[in-house]
Every structure is written in structure tokens, then in C-alpha cells.
Write an enzyme that holds these catalytic residues in place. Sequence first.
Site, PDB file in Angstrom:
ATOM      1  N   GLY A  94     -33.723 -14.502   2.892  1.00  0.00           N
ATOM      2  CA  GLY A  94     -33.546 -14.499   1.450  1.00  0.00           C
ATOM      3  C   GLY A  94     -32.298 -15.200   0.978  1.00  0.00           C
ATOM      4  CG  ASP A 123     -27.560 -13.710  -6.221  1.00  0.00           C
ATOM      5  OD1 ASP A 123     -27.572 -13.612  -4.981  1.00  0.00           O
ATOM      6  OD2 ASP A 123     -26.680 -13.189  -6.933  1.00  0.00           O
ATOM      7  N   GLY A 124     -29.774 -15.167  -3.648  1.00  0.00           N
ATOM      8  CA  GLY A 124     -29.530 -16.037  -2.504  1.00  0.00           C
ATOM      9  C   GLY A 124     -28.068 -16.254  -2.180  1.00  0.00           C
ATOM     10  NE  ARG A 181     -33.235 -12.493  10.925  1.00  0.00           N
ATOM     11  CZ  ARG A 181     -32.128 -11.971  10.411  1.00  0.00           C
ATOM     12  NH1 ARG A 181     -32.005 -10.664  10.335  1.00  0.00           N
ATOM     13  NH2 ARG A 181     -31.150 -12.737   9.979  1.00  0.00           N
ATOM     14  CG  ASP A 254     -35.356  -6.716   8.137  1.00  0.00           C
ATOM     15  OD1 ASP A 254     -35.651  -5.509   8.126  1.00  0.00           O
ATOM     16  OD2 ASP A 254     -34.518  -7.212   7.362  1.00  0.00           O
ATOM     17  CG  ASN A 255     -31.079  -6.079   9.308  1.00  0.00           C
ATOM     18  OD1 ASN A 255     -31.386  -7.183   8.868  1.00  0.00           O
ATOM     19  ND2 ASN A 255     -30.714  -5.089   8.518  1.00  0.00           N
ATOM     20  CG  ASP A 264     -28.855  -9.697   9.395  1.00  0.00           C
ATOM     21  OD1 ASP A 264     -28.389 -10.846   9.386  1.00  0.00           O
ATOM     22  OD2 ASP A 264     -30.051  -9.459   9.187  1.00  0.00           O
TER      23      ASP A 264
END
EC number: 2.7.7.-
Length: 499
Positions: A94, A123-124, A181, A254-255, A264
Site C-alpha cells: 500500500g 495515502d501511500g 511474505r 502479511d508481516n 515491517d
Amino acid sequence: MSDSTAPQWHSPGRFEALGPAFFTYLQPTPVPAPHWVATSASTALWMGLSTEWLASDEALQVLSGNVVADGSKPLATVYSGHQFGHWAGQLGDGRAILLGETSQGFEVQLKGAGRTPYSRMGDGRAVLRSSIREFLCSEAMAALGIPTTRALALTGSPLPVAREAMETAAVVTRVAQSFVRFGHFEHFAARDMQPELKALADLVIDQHYPECRLATSLAGNAYANFLQAVSERTARLLAQWQAVGFCHGVMNTDNMSILGLTIDYGPFQFLDAFDPGHICNHSDNQGRYAFNRQPQVAYWNLYCLGQALLPLIGNEELTIAALESYKSVFPAAYATQMLRKLGLRDDAPGTAPGEGRFAQIVNPLLQILADNKVDYTIFFTRLTEAVSHTQGSEIDFEPLRDIILDRATFDAWSLTYSEHLAQVDKEQAADLMQKSNPRYVLRNHLGETVIRAARNGDFAPVQQMLAVLQAPYDSHPDHHAWAGFPPDWASSIEISCSS
């Protein structure tokens, strides 16, 4: 590579070669007036990258996302995952954009370089506060010998970014042999995209686990052996986290790195007072990722990975068998790490559970530390000094008694410990402890101190903190206070998933 050359990009990169189902090409979004916050010469040398280039304006522009270097084809990858124990569906990079793969085989990623198709409502961007924490902790973990993604550089910009309050933007350059991941596998398994699932597994096995093709264990099933290898790497990683007192804070699938790396850095924390149930993430209302739950959560995440790989393994019993070694590798690795912190080696082979040094020394000690809320890092630093400075057979435990309320219980423990220590060479024990017990870890208040300076335009403390954290076992007399007890205000620091 000469000292003046920029990184050379290998195109197409290995991940890029998988095809468009795995990623989206896109350009980073430029930031206004980028400036250096910090760089890591150690990471540059590890990559075989020119430190001269790293100091250049070209590097500043490339690593801020303002310029795309020749040969680089930036992309963001798609994955899914379980977050706080619940299936979250499609996620993806993201706010991370992969610049590509260097000719030396390192993937280079910009975190905070703008929106991607996977940003959802975000917002990235990344903010200076959290980016400083990630930059410093990535390098601190590497210096501790804990597998991790690395941080090459950190740049800032006056671009405003809205979080709980308005903050300024920053971009971290992250480096790893792979950013794949658990969630990448979950994504394609959940969509029954078995050709893509197989292509991803084959890529990771061929590049990072080639021994799994030759292994005869688990019926010679390469995918089952792959799952077992990932399980064992993850087990050893968790043992190192627990031994150093590191709380990750957001152990979503996902981490979790397929290479067993720490990845992360969000609401992480190194323990101050030892509290097994400590929750470092202010957003973790249920305490799912409390410190003492991390090993079990890692196994749960591996089970999710096993479910994703089941179509390739083709046998549920074999899949479960591939996860079994986690249950033996983690406790053995953790015992080794903890005994090293005490200057002792592993128990003799065949020692019955509950009868070895871990049961006799480590478990009672951890109970003492918890009951007395003893500072974890300082306790082991003082114990190391006590053993190192011992003259004769008597160890001076007084500096340790000073930080423990229940001295009678500690005195009884110290007698047992001394008996075990008498069975080994004192100089070797002291050397082992000096290499196992860091004086300096990135405590929350230390991170907050350099963040406050950086917000006022003073970035020198970031680089100074980096130098200390990259040599965590040394004395650093000019920064002795950084190895001291946290101030009272440290307990009011709240770290959440917002960054």
C-alpha cells in the site's frame, strides 16, 4: 563496482518475471524539497554498493522517489493475509514500491513513496516519526545478529501528511534478498490460482531453498520440505526476538517474511521492565500480539501458510508434519539463546525435560524478573559485568541486588547460578555473555528523543544513535546515558499502527 557507480538493476527481476498477476508497474510519487535524514554505510557495504554514490544528490532523488534510475522498473506487489487473527482479503504494497533487484541480488524498496493500487484508503506515505524508528531498528537488529530487512537510507520532506496530527513525510529505503511474505502465498491460494501459487513457490524454493528439491524427508515432497524450512527459520527468529526482549507488535501473516526475516517495523518495542504479557501496540486491544504470545502466534501464522501451500503439497498429514519441527526447534533455540546470556552452553544431549539448566536457572530467573519488574536489558548488562569482573570464585551480585526487591529469592537463585557457572571456564563464560547481552537497544524513549530532535530540524542525533546501535555490545562512554534506565515519561509513550 567502483566507488563512483550507482546500483546496477537486473531487469527483469526475479519477482517481476513471474508476470502481471503478481504486481502492478507504477512510478513513485515525488516529494517536494527532499533532504537526507540518515544513511547506513554498513548496509551499502553489505550490498556491495558505493558509499560515494549514497552521498550524492542523484541518490537523494532516487531514494526519495523523485527520479527513476536507468534500468529500474518500479512496481508494487499484491498479497492478502490474516490481520489480528481475521481474514482481511486482498492487501498488497500500500505504500511500498519495489525499485527492482540489483545485480548483486538485493531487492530495494521505497516505503512511503506514494499511493499504489493496493493503498485502499491510505495515502501511500510514511511519516518522519515512524520512519526514523524503522530505519534505526532495522539496523539495530542486524547488529544484534537477528535476521531482518535492512535500511539503506532515510530521506525527509516538508510535505504534510495527516495522521492523528499533521506530520511531515519521509521515505525509507529497505533492502532484502526477498520481500515475499506469507500473505503472497495466501493471496493466490485463496483465489484458487494454483499455477500462480506454484510459480511463486518454485521461485522462492529455487532462489532461497534449493536444498528442498533434494531433501528425502517428508516423502521427498519439495513443497512440504519448503514449509518445514520456513517453519524452522521462523522458530529460530522468534527465539532471538524473545531472548533480546523484542516485541514486534503486528504479527499479521502479511508481516511475516518467507525468509524468516524481521519485517515491517511498526509499533515495535524492546522491553524495559520485564513483563511477559506486555502489549506494545496501542491498537492491539485484545493483546493478541503480547510479548509472551509471539511464539504461538508465529506457529498460527505458519499454519495459515501451510493451508496456502496444501494444494501444492497435496497431503494434509504431510502438511501438518512439515510444521511439527517448529515445536522442537523454537524451545531448543530459545534455551540456547538464554543460556548464552548466562554464559552457559546447552544441556547435554538426552537431558530430560525439566531437569536441565534451562529449567533450573532460566525459568526461575525470568519469574524473578517478572515479579520484580526488573529492567531486562540492564539486568543482563550488570550480570555480564559481574561475571566479567570476578576475581577468584566469588561473583559480586550486589549491583543486581540493587534493582531487585525480593532479594532473598534472588540470592537463592544466584547460589544455584554460581554452582553452574563454576562448572565452566569463567573467561569463556564472560566472553559468551559479552557477545550475547547488548548494552544498547532501541528503547521507545531513545527513539522518541531523536524523533523530537529531527522534528526540529536536527538530524545529527539519528546518525549518532545509528552508530551506537550498530555496535550494541560496546561501551560508548560518550553515550552512557542511552544504556541507563528509561525516564518516568517513557511509560506514557503510545505506539500504534498509525504511521
